[in-house]
Design an enzyme around this catalytic site. Structure first.
Site, mmCIF file in Angstrom:
data_model
loop_
_atom_site.group_PDB
_atom_site.id
_atom_site.type_symbol
_atom_site.label_atom_id
_atom_site.label_comp_id
_atom_site.label_asym_id
_atom_site.label_seq_id
_atom_site.Cartn_x
_atom_site.Cartn_y
_atom_site.Cartn_z
ATOM 1 C CB THR A 6 -0.981 -0.007 1.194
ATOM 2 O OG1 THR A 6 -0.267 -0.294 2.402
ATOM 3 C CG2 THR A 6 -2.060 -1.056 0.993
ATOM 4 C CE LYS A 23 0.241 -3.436 3.311
ATOM 5 N NZ LYS A 23 -0.555 -2.536 4.223
ATOM 6 C CB THR A 26 1.773 -5.510 13.716
ATOM 7 O OG1 THR A 26 2.891 -6.175 13.140
ATOM 8 C CG2 THR A 26 1.640 -5.884 15.164
ATOM 9 C CD GLU A 31 1.914 5.201 6.488
ATOM 10 O OE1 GLU A 31 1.185 4.596 5.685
ATOM 11 O OE2 GLU A 31 1.471 5.828 7.465
ATOM 12 C CG ASN A 37 -0.888 8.165 8.014
ATOM 13 O OD1 ASN A 37 -1.562 7.162 7.747
ATOM 14 N ND2 ASN A 37 0.406 8.118 8.202
ATOM 15 C CB SER A 76 -6.211 11.567 -2.066
ATOM 16 O OG SER A 76 -5.097 11.892 -1.260
#
Length: 414
Positions: free
Chosen positions: A164, A190, A201, A287, A409, A414
């Site tokens: 993702t 992933k 997790t 991230e 985030n 989008s």
């Protein structure tokens, strides 16, 4: 972001190889684009040539996605065996009610029909945005098309299809020497956000051609999960879709592992190290992350206490932002230990950044600011915490918290 903390998996009995999820004998996979996402691969299929023993763990969240419910039921129906796993990315099929359950079952049935196998031999997983319905016309068409793509060389495409917000595909494979021959373990995972330990997790799929009984496979996998994926955190959030599984099809034809003998110990070591490496890849790719940090806690009354303290430090936003800014704010670390709920005397605590002492017993501050800045600017470091209460110990992996995490985030849908 890849760092030196992702160490090679090598030992006297274990060698890292290429091939990922399809490196073990008797497995094929594919990853294709079927139109769920804008441009990236979004449908994955993993198939064993024969029904394989399976062990799996799932999210403990009460807000659980339809595919998790379905897969739990499927494993129970098939008495711990599985032939195929189908996964989509882009849409989580979570919080989608009765329609979501019907869609998950449709993915199972379409896959079983295309492979001409029993329905209960298929499990399903989804990852992506919560609260959206799956585009089932695209997925069922994709399931038909992916049958033409599955191969023993399809591991990398499969790993790409489950991503993702990941920035790279996370995969590995190792050959392992047992007393009766060589077996192989492969895997992919992933995860980049919504990462915190509570079984499992993220999404992770492992394969092995080892012949091992289902009860021992289950014991080894769940124990190794607790030493790996349950010891990482990016942001303290778990997902509705978390899942990790392993398939063992016996194609290596080693002597069946059905007792906790030397071969079992070797297999377990290889599995644990493989899962730890995948877990570190997830944290490294957190991230917005720029640094990966290992938290090592010792000197607690029990190992569980050490894990609780390490987890609390790893999930502290104040600690994580200080690490991002290369601020040697050891007080935030000790404060996190203090609110973890474990029993210790703070005056006996000691803290190190890598090998450099920062705080010694009786609140003796020995911080070298210049040297600490050098350490904290590295892309990987170790924070060691000794609490002087006993022999308990544990380690945990986390990353820094940056502005980029907020940016990613704030516009995830989008």
């Amino acid at each position: 972001m890849r760092t030196a903390i992702e160490q090679e998996i090598t030992s006297d009995v274990m060698t890292e190889i290429t091939g990922g999820i399809t490196a073990p004998k008797g497995f094929k996979a594919a990853g294709i684009y079927c139109g769920i996402r804008k441009v990236k691969k979004d449908l994955m299929l993993l198939v064993s040539d024969v029904p394989a023993n399976i062990s799996a763990v799932f999210t403990q969240s009460k807000t659980v996605a339809a595919p998790v419910i379905v897969s739990r039921e499927q494993i129970a129906k098939a008495n711990g065996t599985c032939t195929a796993i189908v996964v989509n990315s882009g849409v989580a099929n979570a919080c989608t009610g009765e329609r979501g359950m019907m869609d998950a079952w449709q993915m199972v049935q379409a896959t079983a029909s295309a492979l001409n196998i029993r329905t209960e031999q298929v499990i399903v997983s989804s990852t992506g945005v919560i609260g959206q319905f799956l585009p089932m016309d695209k997925i069922t068409t994709g399931i038909s098309e992916i049958m033409n793509a599955i191969s023993t060389d399809g591991g990398h495409n499969a790993a790409e299809a489950i991503m993702t917000t990941d920035t790279y595909a996370k995969e590995l494979a190792v050959n392992v020497q047992l007393s009766s021959g060589t077996i192989t373990i492969g895997g992919m995972a992933k995860g980049s956000g919504m990462i915190a330990p509570n079984m499992a997790t993220m999404l992770a799929f492992m394969t092995t051609d080892a012949a091992i009984s289902q009860p021992l496979l289950d014991k080894a996998f769940k124990q190794a999960i607790n030493k790996s994926f349950n010891r990482i955190s990016v942001d303290g959030d778990t997902s509705t879709n978390d899942m990790a599984s392993i398939l063992a099809n016996g194609a290596a034809k080693n002597a069946l592992i059905e007792s906790e003998n030397e071969d079992y110990a070797i297999f377990y070591q290889a599995l644990e190290q493989s899962l730890i490496k995948l877990a570190k890849m997830i944290v490294t790719d957190g991230e917005g992350a720029t640094k990966i940090v290992e938290i090592v806690v010792t000197g607690t009354l029990t190992d569980d206490d050490a894990l609780t303290a390490a987890k609390t430090v790893a999930n502290s936003s104040l600690v994580k932002t200080a690490i991002h800014g290369a601020d040697a704010n050891w007080g935030r670390i000790l404060a996190a230990c203090g609110r973890s709920g474990i029993d210790f005397d703070p005056s006996l605590a000691e803290i190190y950044f890598d090998e450099m002492p920062v705080l010694l017993k009786n609140y003796n501050i020995v911080l070298d600011e210049a040297r600490a800045l050098e350490i904290l600017k590295k892309d990987s470091l170790i924070i060691s915490i000794s609490l002087g209460a006993g022999t308990g110990k544990a380690n945990f992996w986390t990353c820094d918290l940056s502005k980029e995490y907020v940016h990613i985030n704030a516009s995830y849908r989008s």
